[in-house]
Design a protein around this motif. Structure first.
Motif, PDB file in Angstrom:
ATOM      1  N   GLY A  96       0.782  -1.229   0.000  1.00  0.00           N
ATOM      2  CA  GLY A  96       0.000   0.000   0.000  1.00  0.00           C
ATOM      3  C   GLY A  96       0.810   1.272   0.000  1.00  0.00           C
ATOM      4  O   GLY A  96       0.377   2.296   0.515  1.00  0.00           O
ATOM      5  N   THR A  97       1.995   1.240  -0.596  1.00  0.00           N
ATOM      6  CA  THR A  97       2.834   2.433  -0.647  1.00  0.00           C
ATOM      7  C   THR A  97       3.124   2.790  -2.102  1.00  0.00           C
ATOM      8  O   THR A  97       3.331   1.917  -2.936  1.00  0.00           O
ATOM      9  N   SER A  98       3.114   4.087  -2.385  1.00  0.00           N
ATOM     10  CA  SER A  98       3.192   4.548  -3.772  1.00  0.00           C
ATOM     11  C   SER A  98       4.586   4.418  -4.370  1.00  0.00           C
ATOM     12  O   SER A  98       4.752   4.436  -5.582  1.00  0.00           O
ATOM     13  N   GLY A  99       5.600   4.320  -3.510  1.00  0.00           N
ATOM     14  CA  GLY A  99       6.972   4.253  -4.028  1.00  0.00           C
ATOM     15  C   GLY A  99       7.473   5.571  -4.569  1.00  0.00           C
ATOM     16  O   GLY A  99       8.435   5.612  -5.328  1.00  0.00           O
ATOM     17  N   GLN A 100       6.852   6.687  -4.163  1.00  0.00           N
ATOM     18  CA  GLN A 100       7.252   8.005  -4.674  1.00  0.00           C
ATOM     19  C   GLN A 100       7.992   8.852  -3.646  1.00  0.00           C
ATOM     20  O   GLN A 100       8.476   9.927  -3.972  1.00  0.00           O
ATOM     21  N   VAL A 101       8.038   8.378  -2.396  1.00  0.00           N
ATOM     22  CA  VAL A 101       8.653   9.183  -1.335  1.00  0.00           C
ATOM     23  C   VAL A 101       9.906   8.468  -0.821  1.00  0.00           C
ATOM     24  O   VAL A 101       9.839   7.327  -0.372  1.00  0.00           O
ATOM     25  N   TYR A 102      11.036   9.145  -0.922  1.00  0.00           N
ATOM     26  CA  TYR A 102      12.288   8.607  -0.392  1.00  0.00           C
ATOM     27  C   TYR A 102      12.491   9.113   1.027  1.00  0.00           C
ATOM     28  O   TYR A 102      11.981  10.171   1.377  1.00  0.00           O
ATOM     29  N   PRO A 103      13.188   8.351   1.884  1.00  0.00           N
ATOM     30  CA  PRO A 103      14.000   7.180   1.558  1.00  0.00           C
ATOM     31  C   PRO A 103      13.247   5.850   1.454  1.00  0.00           C
ATOM     32  O   PRO A 103      13.821   4.864   1.018  1.00  0.00           O
TER      33      PRO A 103
END
Length: 228
Positions: free
Chosen positions: A171-178
């Motif tokens: 459920g995570t977009s993978g757009q926010v680092y780290p």
């Protein structure tokens, strides 16, 4: 011993009625991120930021864990190895379901003094007049990580990623680092990787496998497959 590291994001709590900041019509849609989720926004208008987080705190206090939260709690209890939950969510629903989680973005239930660093349980309604119990200054802020700030527990998280055998992102977009880089760290350490999400993301190609669909369906199915 097998070790599963699981990263959870806003998509896990969406079916509990807590919208992501990409949802139309939710709390986030009524504000600019720069105004309510950055240190600069807090400095400009602390009253607005406190009103926003009070609304989120009330919403989260009324929310209940869904089948996906319950399944992850069951996995933590019943798996033969170690299960480490790392969450980007600040809603506390993992704990309500009975899990233990590392809160890399803090929690709505926490208050932080911007002056002395003291932490305490946040009242449901915080305002610019809320005083720090330690230094008595009116410098209380939500104990959440805003954009531009360093997430919490990064060294501990790196250690877990370095020796896990399976890494899952749910459920995570993978757009926010780290956090978006965790899958690469786990792969470099030799772990198998799986993505569970409502739809493919920009990072889907980096995972060995994926399960696409609502969290309340795909997470319990995946947990059942792990527990046999």
């Amino acid at each position: 011993m097998d070790k599963i590291v699981i990263l959870t994001g806003a998509g896990l709590s969406a079916e509990s009625g807590l919208g992501t900041f990409r949802d139309e019509g939710g709390l986030w849609a009524q504000h600019r991120i720069e105004d309510v989720a950055t240190p600069e926004g807090y400095a400009r208008d602390p009253a607005l930021v406190h009103r926003f987080y009070t609304a989120r705190r009330i919403q989260a206090s009324e929310a209940r864990p869904n089948a996906a939260h319950d399944a992850l709690a069951r996995l933590q209890r019943a798996f033969g190895g170690e299960v480490v939950l790392i969450t980007q969510n600040v809603d506390g629903l993992h704990e309500k379901a009975g899990s233990e989680a590392i809160h890399m973005h803090g929690t709505l239930a926490g208050a932080l003094c911007a002056a002395c660093g003291h932490r305490w349980t946040a009242p449901l309604d915080m305002t610019p007049d809320t005083a720090c119990p330690a230094c008595h200054g009116t410098t209380a802020r939500p104990d959440v990580v805003w954009f531009g700030e360093m997430p919490y527990f990064m060294e501990e998280i790196a250690d877990h990623l370095a020796d896990c055998t399976l890494f899952a992102a749910i459920g995570t977009s993978g757009q926010v680092y780290p956090a978006a880089g965790f899958v690469q760290e786990a792969r470099q350490a030799g772990a198998q990787t799986i993505e569970l999400n409502l739809e493919p993301t920009d990072l889907s190609r980096l995972f060995h496998s994926r399960r696409i669909g609502p969290a309340t369906r795909v997470v319990p199915e995946w947990v059942a497959s792990l527990l046999g």
